[in-house]
Design a protein around this motif. Structure first.
Motif, mmCIF file in Angstrom:
data_model
loop_
_atom_site.group_PDB
_atom_site.id
_atom_site.type_symbol
_atom_site.label_atom_id
_atom_site.label_comp_id
_atom_site.label_asym_id
_atom_site.label_seq_id
_atom_site.Cartn_x
_atom_site.Cartn_y
_atom_site.Cartn_z
ATOM 1 N N ASN A 1 51.402 94.019 34.007
ATOM 2 C CA ASN A 1 50.373 93.008 33.683
ATOM 3 C C ASN A 1 49.049 93.461 34.285
ATOM 4 O OD1 ASN A 1 48.738 90.748 33.386
ATOM 5 N ND2 ASN A 1 49.840 89.525 34.916
ATOM 6 N N THR B 1 43.951 91.160 34.784
ATOM 7 C CA THR B 1 45.219 90.821 34.116
ATOM 8 C C THR B 1 45.231 91.400 32.696
ATOM 9 O OG1 THR B 1 44.428 88.739 33.192
ATOM 10 C CG2 THR B 1 45.451 88.630 35.385
ATOM 11 N N HIS B 2 46.431 91.575 32.184
ATOM 12 C CA HIS B 2 46.626 92.101 30.820
ATOM 13 C C HIS B 2 45.863 91.256 29.803
ATOM 14 C CE1 HIS B 2 49.096 93.812 27.461
ATOM 15 N NE2 HIS B 2 48.903 92.611 26.944
ATOM 16 N N GLU B 3 46.075 89.950 29.898
ATOM 17 C CA GLU B 3 45.491 89.040 28.911
ATOM 18 C C GLU B 3 43.958 89.112 28.938
ATOM 19 O OE1 GLU B 3 46.245 84.344 27.821
ATOM 20 O OE2 GLU B 3 46.165 84.972 29.896
ATOM 21 N N TRP C 1 47.561 89.970 38.893
ATOM 22 C CA TRP C 1 47.961 91.165 38.161
ATOM 23 C C TRP C 1 48.972 91.974 38.967
ATOM 24 C CZ3 TRP C 1 42.653 90.184 39.149
ATOM 25 C CH2 TRP C 1 42.141 90.784 40.320
ATOM 26 N N THR D 1 48.269 98.179 30.723
ATOM 27 C CA THR D 1 49.119 97.586 29.674
ATOM 28 C C THR D 1 48.225 97.041 28.555
ATOM 29 O OG1 THR D 1 49.234 95.468 30.860
ATOM 30 C CG2 THR D 1 51.019 97.046 31.270
#
Ligand SMILES: C[S@@+](CC[C@H](N)C(=O)[O-])C[C@H]1O[C@@H](n2cnc3c(N)ncnc32)[C@H](O)[C@@H]1O
Length: 255
Positions: free
Chosen positions: A215, A170-172, A211, A219
């Motif tokens: 995302n 995931t992006h985060e 994801w 990214t």
């Protein structure tokens, strides 16, 4: 020299070769759907990578000759074994060149792997592998503060560090991994961020995953680079590989 120039010219042309890029995109899409990357092994351990990215890792490790490789995402251990095998080969070649006897276990070169869930059978197989002496593993989330602290502590005293991020996509999560581990990358070395390809896949490609388009690791890379000019994307590597899950993910530390 002429050979080198010809290679570089071909790679540059690949970048703008529309037909080659479309063919590569088609293969990438079809091969992700058929889980192609799950079919390979490195020295007997399953590795979840495309062969082209494995060759790129070989080239990078040989070129930079790190003394520590930090990897997030162990799974079956194949990428740890790949990195360990390259470090062992560097030890061997240095001893051969120097004409000295090689004590494989005396070398400091290590791979440090992190995974939130190191399955018992995978841990056993990695620990029983002949290259296990080059591998350390830590179980825990790669973005947990205590794990980040352990990795920074372990990295103290190492001079040439290369990092590979291949865990939660995931992006985060990837952005947090970049914040945590990219600062450990040595100048001229790389932070390789896998699975940036998710951004280039159809919206509905990963319905059962957190994801997807918008995302994902790409990214996160693009956001990270906005405030980290010490890294730049090396486009030569993906333009050479053409089949890669890490376009825009080969980040070179330029200062
Ligand atoms: C794609 S696999 C790694 C493949 C491996 N690098 C290879 O090339 O064979 C992703 C791994 O990331 C791990 N993972 C998922 N979330 C994680 C987290 N928060 N921290 C660390 N590892 C995580 C999973 O348990 C899984 O083993």
């Amino acid at each position: 020299m002429i050979f080198e120039k010809e290679v570089l010219a071909r790679i540059e042309n690949n970048g703008t070769n529309r037909r080659l890029r479309e063919a590569a995109s088609r293969f990438t899409l079809e091969s992700i759907e058929t889980r192609y990357s799950y079919n390979f092994r490195w020295l007997a351990r399953p590795i979840i990578q495309y062969p082209q990215d494995m060759v790129a890792m070989q080239e990078l490790i040989w070129q930079f000759k790190p003394d520590l490789i930090i990897e997030t995402g162990i799974a079956h251990g194949g990428s740890l074994i790949l990195s360990a095998s390259m470090l062992a080969l560097i030890d061997y070649c240095e001893a051969a060149e120097a004409g000295t006897a090689l004590d494989p276990k005396a070398s400091r070169r290590r791979v440090l792997g992190l995974d939130i869930d190191i399955r018992a059978h995978n841990r056993t197989a990695i620990e029983e592998h002949p290259l296990a002496h080059k591998i350390e593993m830590i179980q825990g989330s790669s973005i947990a503060s205590e794990i980040i602290a352990q990795v920074h502590e372990y990295a103290k005293g190492y001079k040439c560090i290369l990092v590979c991020l291949d865990s939660n996509h995931t992006h985060e999560h990837v952005l947090a991994e970049l914040e945590a581990y990219a600062p450990l990358v040595s100048p001229d070395s790389y932070c390789v961020v896998f699975d940036t390809v998710i951004e280039d896949m159809p919206e509905d490609m990963f319905p059962d995953r957190p994801w997807g388009k918008g995302n994902n690791p790409k990214t996160a890379v693009l956001e990270y680079l906005k405030t980290h000019p010490e890294f730049e994307i090396d486009q030569t590597i993906p333009n050479k590989l053409m089949l890669t899950v890490a376009r825009d993910g080969y980040l070179k530390r330029i200062r």
